[in-house]
Design a protein around this motif. Structure first.
Motif, PDB file in Angstrom:
ATOM      1  N   GLN A   1       6.585   5.421 -14.111  1.00  0.00           N
ATOM      2  CA  GLN A   1       6.758   5.424 -15.565  1.00  0.00           C
ATOM      3  C   GLN A   1       8.216   5.113 -15.835  1.00  0.00           C
ATOM      4  N   ASP A   2       8.482   4.276 -16.834  1.00  0.00           N
ATOM      5  CA  ASP A   2       9.894   4.057 -17.157  1.00  0.00           C
ATOM      6  C   ASP A   2      10.197   4.526 -18.574  1.00  0.00           C
ATOM      7  N   TYR A   3      11.467   4.687 -18.837  1.00  0.00           N
ATOM      8  CA  TYR A   3      11.950   5.171 -20.134  1.00  0.00           C
ATOM      9  C   TYR A   3      12.737   4.035 -20.763  1.00  0.00           C
TER      10      TYR A   3
ATOM     11  N   THR B   1      15.822  -0.738 -24.283  1.00  0.00           N
ATOM     12  CA  THR B   1      16.759  -1.221 -23.263  1.00  0.00           C
ATOM     13  C   THR B   1      15.940  -1.827 -22.129  1.00  0.00           C
ATOM     14  N   GLY B   2      16.614  -2.276 -21.089  1.00  0.00           N
ATOM     15  CA  GLY B   2      15.920  -2.730 -19.883  1.00  0.00           C
ATOM     16  C   GLY B   2      15.280  -1.567 -19.131  1.00  0.00           C
ATOM     17  N   GLY B   3      15.595  -0.334 -19.527  1.00  0.00           N
ATOM     18  CA  GLY B   3      15.060   0.848 -18.848  1.00  0.00           C
ATOM     19  C   GLY B   3      16.197   1.808 -18.536  1.00  0.00           C
TER      20      GLY B   3
ATOM     21  N   LEU C   1       1.997  -7.723  -8.411  1.00  0.00           N
ATOM     22  CA  LEU C   1       1.599  -7.773  -9.819  1.00  0.00           C
ATOM     23  C   LEU C   1       1.795  -6.384 -10.424  1.00  0.00           C
ATOM     24  N   TYR C   2       2.516  -6.393 -11.540  1.00  0.00           N
ATOM     25  CA  TYR C   2       2.885  -5.154 -12.232  1.00  0.00           C
ATOM     26  C   TYR C   2       2.025  -5.076 -13.485  1.00  0.00           C
ATOM     27  N   PHE C   3       1.230  -4.011 -13.575  1.00  0.00           N
ATOM     28  CA  PHE C   3       0.377  -3.801 -14.743  1.00  0.00           C
ATOM     29  C   PHE C   3       1.070  -2.796 -15.666  1.00  0.00           C
TER      30      PHE C   3
ATOM     31  N   TYR D   1       1.466  -7.934 -18.403  1.00  0.00           N
ATOM     32  CA  TYR D   1       1.516  -8.152 -16.962  1.00  0.00           C
ATOM     33  C   TYR D   1       2.930  -8.625 -16.638  1.00  0.00           C
ATOM     34  N   ASN D   2       3.430  -8.257 -15.447  1.00  0.00           N
ATOM     35  CA  ASN D   2       4.655  -8.859 -14.945  1.00  0.00           C
ATOM     36  C   ASN D   2       4.388  -9.327 -13.522  1.00  0.00           C
ATOM     37  N   VAL D   3       4.987 -10.450 -13.146  1.00  0.00           N
ATOM     38  CA  VAL D   3       4.641 -11.065 -11.857  1.00  0.00           C
ATOM     39  C   VAL D   3       5.620 -10.664 -10.751  1.00  0.00           C
ATOM     40  N   ARG D   4       6.060  -9.389 -10.763  1.00  0.00           N
ATOM     41  CA  ARG D   4       7.165  -8.928  -9.914  1.00  0.00           C
ATOM     42  C   ARG D   4       7.187  -7.403  -9.936  1.00  0.00           C
ATOM     43  N   TRP D   5       8.104  -6.831  -9.184  1.00  0.00           N
ATOM     44  CA  TRP D   5       8.351  -5.394  -9.259  1.00  0.00           C
ATOM     45  C   TRP D   5       9.046  -5.054 -10.582  1.00  0.00           C
ATOM     46  N   GLY D   6       8.984  -3.803 -10.999  1.00  0.00           N
ATOM     47  CA  GLY D   6       9.689  -3.358 -12.208  1.00  0.00           C
ATOM     48  C   GLY D   6      11.101  -2.888 -11.885  1.00  0.00           C
ATOM     49  N   ASP D   7      11.937  -2.901 -12.889  1.00  0.00           N
ATOM     50  CA  ASP D   7      13.301  -2.392 -12.768  1.00  0.00           C
ATOM     51  C   ASP D   7      13.511  -1.474 -13.964  1.00  0.00           C
ATOM     52  N   PRO D   8      13.656  -0.177 -13.811  1.00  0.00           N
ATOM     53  CA  PRO D   8      14.003   0.616 -12.624  1.00  0.00           C
ATOM     54  C   PRO D   8      12.842   1.298 -11.900  1.00  0.00           C
ATOM     55  N   GLU D   9      11.618   0.787 -11.984  1.00  0.00           N
ATOM     56  CA  GLU D   9      10.515   1.458 -11.275  1.00  0.00           C
ATOM     57  C   GLU D   9      10.597   1.302  -9.759  1.00  0.00           C
ATOM     58  N   THR D  10      11.082   0.143  -9.310  1.00  0.00           N
ATOM     59  CA  THR D  10      11.197  -0.102  -7.862  1.00  0.00           C
ATOM     60  C   THR D  10      12.081   0.953  -7.194  1.00  0.00           C
TER      61      THR D  10
END
Ligand code: AMP
Ligand code: GLY
Length: 425
Positions: free
Chosen positions: A211-213, A225-227, A268-270, A284-293
């Motif tokens: 989960q991101d904020y 923000t970007g997270g 794939l990031y849902f 959808y995102n075609v990559r890892w999340g930032d800052p989830e990774t």
């Protein structure tokens, strides 16, 4: 193996940290990297979007495998370009990248295949977009079609505000060609969560939840923000809910890709929301999340390089994607003024207390996001500067460790949220 990692943020520092643990790795190059990745491999000063220079580097340096962090090179076709040169790379093809690269195309795909998502209309003319927005109750959501560095989504409270945003996006072309077309959609109420899945084109495997904020300030106030933080796993997402999300969204998405003759190889990031009616897709995102990774990689109970190789070589079916039964909490330390204007080049103090050990038994990890080396000193170089990750047997323990570490770090104007994971413990 000689590995090239494309990108420069906290996500890439976390991926680099994961990769260097692999016994198979001999050399790691990061293009362009940051002051943190420089401690784990060799930074190469090639921008993540300079595709021809990246190909040239991979060929000259005899890179065995290239992996990609951000979306821009993927949507620009980095996979296709590398493949034409017979260079091994893990990233979805440009054809598959529409899932993130075009919100209009992604919505059409979901609609066609019955994948639950907000009711919407897609437009390339202002008047019909405004007319459709008036048929929706407020709040409603307006999304630029193309990539807009995470700023292309507006949640509006009134119809006249919708009209104004549509004018900014479509007529003033706030994001250039990316906002000429828009999606207008209903606002969904619920709890957001993210699922990360790996696919090798034949099969897919769930990697984890996070989960991101997104809001700047405590209590989910302030601008997007970007997270500003993240946590994993999500405590409220039960096994039953996860199974429902897989059955209603993840499996139908990969089935639909197959029906469309699109082979998906990569991550794939849902981006999902749990509503009164169950799970819906936000994006959808075609990559890892930032800052989830940053909260996922420390939990991996497998070799990250081996995961990438299993994807590249179509061997994912037999690859075990286990997670450690521990929790991770990430707090982003941002520059004063972010996400608007901020100063760069400010010295960061206290980092010597957090050398990034390779072994995974540590309780705190400090990943760099926007940092650079200047005359031997580590200084700020971006809006999101550092990602402090606490690990523990529980979210509570992970949270305590993250905030205790922050006490030791300082730079002028440093801001962060004090409530990351607080509502979840
Ligand atoms: P996206 O880039 O599409 O994920 O949108 C960014 C953020 O906007 C999401 O993470 C949500 O917080 C919010 N958002 C997007 N679409 C919707 C929607 N239909 N209803 C409610 N919130 C949304
Ligand atoms: N954390 C949101 C993203 O990576 O898009």
């Amino acid at each position: 193996m000689r590995v090239l990692l494309i990108g420069s943020g906290g996500r890439e520092h976390a991926l680099a940290w994961g990769l260097v643990q692999s016994p198979k790795l001999s050399n790691l190059y990061i293009a362009p990297g940051n002051a943190g990745t420089a401690q784990l491999g060799e930074n190469v000063s090639i921008g993540a979007e300079d595709l021809s220079a990246l190909v040239e580097f991979a060929r000259k340096e005899r890179i065995d495998l290239t992996v990609v962090g951000p979306e821009a090179p993927i949507v620009a076709g980095v996979r296709d370009l590398f493949e034409r040169e017979h260079l091994k790379i893990v990233a979805p093809t440009q054809k598959a990248s529409f899932l993130e690269g075009s919100k209009v195309a992604a919505k059409a795909f979901m609609h066609k295949h019955g994948i639950p998502t907000a009711r919407h209309g897609s437009f390339d003319q202002w008047e019909p977009a405004v007319a459709f927005a008036r048929t929706l109750s407020t709040p409603l959501v307006i999304k630029a079609d193309g990539l807009a560095a995470g700023k292309g989504v507006a949640i509006v409270q009134t119809h006249s505000e919708a009209e104004q945003i549509l004018r900014d996006f479509m007529i003033a072309k706030k994001f250039g060609a990316a906002s000429q077309r828009v999606v207008v959609e209903e606002f969904l109420v619920g709890r957001e969560f993210s699922l990360f899945v790996a696919s090798d084109g034949n099969c897919w495997k769930l990697l984890g939840t996070a989960q991101d904020y997104k809001r700047l300030r405590d209590g989910d106030q302030g601008p997007n923000t970007g997270g500003m933080g993240s946590l994993s796993p999500i405590p409220w997402l039960t096994q039953r809910m996860l199974e429902e999300a897989v059955q209603k969204i993840v499996a139908p998405t990969f089935d639909a890709l197959r029906r469309e003759n699109i082979s998906y190889e990569g991550i794939l990031y849902f981006g999902l929301i749990w509503t009164q009616d169950g799970p819906y897709v936000l994006e959808y995102n075609v990559r890892w999340g930032d800052p989830e990774t940053q909260v996922l990689v420390p939990r991996f109970d497998f070799d990250l390089l081996e995961l990438y190789l299993a994807i590249a070589e179509g061997r994912l079916e037999r690859f075990e994607t286990k997670l450690k039964p521990m929790s991770a909490v990430c707090v982003v330390l941002a520059s004063g003024g972010y996400p608007e204007r901020y100063e760069k080049g400010l010295e960061i103090e206290g980092l010597e207390a957090f050398p990034l050990q390779r072994e995974r038994s540590v309780g705190t990890l400090v990943f760099h996001a926007g940092t650079t080396l200047q005359e031997g000193k580590i200084v700020t170089a971006g809006g999101r500067v550092l990602n402090v990750v606490g690990l523990g047997a529980s979210l509570r323990e992970a949270r305590v460790r993250a905030y205790a570490a922050i006490e030791k770090i300082q730079f002028e104007g440093m801001q962060y949220r004090s409530d990351i994971a607080l509502g979840s413990i």
